[in-house]
Write a protein that holds these residues in place. Sequence first.
Motif, PDB file in Angstrom:
ATOM      1  N   MET A   1     -54.956  -9.221  52.258  1.00 41.19           N
ATOM      2  CA  MET A   1     -55.697  -8.430  51.496  1.00 41.19           C
ATOM      3  C   MET A   1     -56.276  -7.115  51.699  1.00 41.19           C
ATOM      4  O   MET A   1     -56.117  -6.224  51.059  1.00 41.19           O
ATOM      5  CB  MET A   1     -57.079  -9.226  50.928  1.00 41.19           C
ATOM      6  CG  MET A   1     -57.839  -8.646  49.765  1.00 41.19           C
ATOM      7  SD  MET A   1     -59.196  -9.585  49.503  1.00 41.19           S
ATOM      8  CE  MET A   1     -58.884 -11.132  49.138  1.00 41.19           C
ATOM      9  N   THR A   4     -53.085  -5.052  50.998  1.00 48.33           N
ATOM     10  CA  THR A   4     -52.974  -4.574  49.507  1.00 48.33           C
ATOM     11  C   THR A   4     -53.965  -3.410  48.955  1.00 48.33           C
ATOM     12  O   THR A   4     -53.437  -2.685  48.332  1.00 48.33           O
ATOM     13  CB  THR A   4     -53.373  -5.967  48.838  1.00 48.33           C
ATOM     14  OG1 THR A   4     -52.342  -7.096  49.113  1.00 48.33           O
ATOM     15  CG2 THR A   4     -53.244  -5.953  47.304  1.00 48.33           C
ATOM     16  N   ARG A   5     -55.162  -3.710  49.817  1.00 50.65           N
ATOM     17  CA  ARG A   5     -56.254  -2.617  49.285  1.00 50.65           C
ATOM     18  C   ARG A   5     -55.520  -1.343  49.966  1.00 50.65           C
ATOM     19  O   ARG A   5     -55.642  -0.271  49.002  1.00 50.65           O
ATOM     20  CB  ARG A   5     -57.590  -3.124  49.643  1.00 50.65           C
ATOM     21  CG  ARG A   5     -58.293  -4.218  49.060  1.00 50.65           C
ATOM     22  CD  ARG A   5     -59.495  -4.623  49.666  1.00 50.65           C
ATOM     23  NE  ARG A   5     -60.192  -5.541  48.732  1.00 50.65           N
ATOM     24  CZ  ARG A   5     -61.346  -5.905  49.250  1.00 50.65           C
ATOM     25  NH1 ARG A   5     -61.683  -5.920  50.485  1.00 50.65           N
ATOM     26  NH2 ARG A   5     -61.988  -6.909  48.504  1.00 50.65           N
ATOM     27  N   GLU A  14     -54.716   1.176  40.660  1.00 46.44           N
ATOM     28  CA  GLU A  14     -55.782   0.168  40.480  1.00 46.44           C
ATOM     29  C   GLU A  14     -55.028  -0.794  39.893  1.00 46.44           C
ATOM     30  O   GLU A  14     -54.094  -0.718  39.038  1.00 46.44           O
ATOM     31  CB  GLU A  14     -57.104   0.958  39.734  1.00 46.44           C
ATOM     32  CG  GLU A  14     -57.843   1.903  40.126  1.00 46.44           C
ATOM     33  CD  GLU A  14     -58.941   1.057  41.157  1.00 46.44           C
ATOM     34  OE1 GLU A  14     -58.978  -0.244  41.100  1.00 46.44           O
ATOM     35  OE2 GLU A  14     -59.429   1.822  42.197  1.00 46.44           O
ATOM     36  N   LYS A  17     -55.697  -4.595  34.157  1.00 38.65           N
ATOM     37  CA  LYS A  17     -56.113  -5.898  33.544  1.00 38.65           C
ATOM     38  C   LYS A  17     -55.071  -6.159  32.379  1.00 38.65           C
ATOM     39  O   LYS A  17     -54.588  -7.393  32.211  1.00 38.65           O
ATOM     40  CB  LYS A  17     -57.326  -5.849  33.215  1.00 38.65           C
ATOM     41  CG  LYS A  17     -58.558  -5.859  34.105  1.00 38.65           C
ATOM     42  CD  LYS A  17     -59.996  -6.149  33.660  1.00 38.65           C
ATOM     43  CE  LYS A  17     -60.912  -5.999  34.747  1.00 38.65           C
ATOM     44  NZ  LYS A  17     -62.487  -6.087  34.042  1.00 38.65           N
ATOM     45  N   HIS A  22     -52.672  -9.252  39.323  1.00 34.50           N
ATOM     46  CA  HIS A  22     -53.407 -10.045  40.284  1.00 34.50           C
ATOM     47  C   HIS A  22     -52.578 -10.471  41.470  1.00 34.50           C
ATOM     48  O   HIS A  22     -51.500 -11.051  41.258  1.00 34.50           O
ATOM     49  CB  HIS A  22     -53.923 -11.403  39.898  1.00 34.50           C
ATOM     50  CG  HIS A  22     -55.019 -11.184  38.837  1.00 34.50           C
ATOM     51  ND1 HIS A  22     -56.242 -10.847  39.043  1.00 34.50           N
ATOM     52  CD2 HIS A  22     -55.070 -11.312  37.404  1.00 34.50           C
ATOM     53  CE1 HIS A  22     -57.171 -10.788  38.012  1.00 34.50           C
ATOM     54  NE2 HIS A  22     -56.388 -11.117  36.985  1.00 34.50           N
ATOM     55  N   TYR A 182     -55.598 -11.083  44.902  1.00 35.32           N
ATOM     56  CA  TYR A 182     -56.434  -9.587  45.028  1.00 35.32           C
ATOM     57  C   TYR A 182     -56.026  -8.857  43.672  1.00 35.32           C
ATOM     58  O   TYR A 182     -54.816  -8.376  43.666  1.00 35.32           O
ATOM     59  CB  TYR A 182     -56.331  -8.941  46.105  1.00 35.32           C
ATOM     60  CG  TYR A 182     -57.271  -7.527  46.001  1.00 35.32           C
ATOM     61  CD1 TYR A 182     -58.629  -7.587  46.124  1.00 35.32           C
ATOM     62  CD2 TYR A 182     -56.865  -6.054  45.598  1.00 35.32           C
ATOM     63  CE1 TYR A 182     -59.394  -6.509  45.674  1.00 35.32           C
ATOM     64  CE2 TYR A 182     -57.494  -5.282  45.398  1.00 35.32           C
ATOM     65  CZ  TYR A 182     -58.892  -5.314  45.700  1.00 35.32           C
ATOM     66  OH  TYR A 182     -59.720  -4.322  45.350  1.00 35.32           O
ATOM     67  N   PRO A 183     -56.942  -8.463  42.780  1.00 36.33           N
ATOM     68  CA  PRO A 183     -58.356  -9.048  42.688  1.00 36.33           C
ATOM     69  C   PRO A 183     -58.222 -10.553  42.331  1.00 36.33           C
ATOM     70  O   PRO A 183     -57.188 -10.876  41.607  1.00 36.33           O
ATOM     71  CB  PRO A 183     -58.934  -8.150  41.368  1.00 36.33           C
ATOM     72  CG  PRO A 183     -58.009  -7.905  40.602  1.00 36.33           C
ATOM     73  CD  PRO A 183     -56.704  -7.429  41.638  1.00 36.33           C
ATOM     74  N   ALA A 184     -59.276 -11.077  42.552  1.00 39.94           N
ATOM     75  CA  ALA A 184     -59.213 -12.617  42.252  1.00 39.94           C
ATOM     76  C   ALA A 184     -59.582 -12.740  40.831  1.00 39.94           C
ATOM     77  O   ALA A 184     -60.351 -12.337  40.090  1.00 39.94           O
ATOM     78  CB  ALA A 184     -60.491 -13.292  43.277  1.00 39.94           C
TER      79      ALA A 184
END
Length: 278
Positions: A1, A4-5, A14, A17, A22, A182-184
Amino acid sequence: MADTRALLRRYGLEPRKSLGQHYLVDEGALARIVAAAELGPAETALEVGAGLGALTRVLAAAAAQVVAVEIDRRLVQALRQELADCTNVHIVEGDILNLDPAELMAGQSYQVVANLPYHVTSAVLRHLLEARLPPRRMVVTVQREVAERIVARSGRMSLLAVSVHFYGQPRLLFRLKPGAFYPAPAVESAVVRIDRHLHPPVQVADVAAFFRVARAGFSQPRKQLRNSLAAGLELDPALATQVLTDAAIDPRQRAERLGLEDWARLTRALEARLRTGS
């Protein structure tokens, strides 16, 4: 993770959505998914939604060639830099729903291995399974509830299940907790394997007619079949009832109770009634 970040920060990105982004970051899960595909060293893999390339890199080590499709232009730029050392990876910017797999894969046999965006799962599965050059196998990560619908049998079937079972044999392999991403996400996920049938498991003269009848049956899934068929196919309710009776199906049943053979028998009964005009 953390990687990934770090990648997201490096490229000023970013997760979006609107695209259901994800990223699967659990290395153990990535390895299990690729192992489940049983890719041979001479095979080609198609990945839908390559993201930041975590699965792509594992696929590149297992397959002869990987075609990685990504709709997000920002990610495509990052992928081309991060996977520059993977010479057997071909990155394609585009929407898989607008791409012809036969052209994309240059006519060669392939498998699909992918972490599918949840909001387009059904559409992507249908697009690939119904393609003029479909994959011989699919190993895909989807929302757990969708996975359970895909593998459901008669009595609990959805239109998606009918479509998948018509073209292949699905199996739910294992589940993934939200923390594997990520994100969960807010829901659990599951990995499904679909092995394509060499021949459909039911005899259907007209595949398009078969799916027209099935879509009509599921158009109003809470209603009795005689009502949903009449509405979906624009039939007189009396004719819809008679066709169901001809097919030895209770007109009061709901669509979810039918299996593939029921839909095939119903399609044949409808075609027979329409031919005779009765």
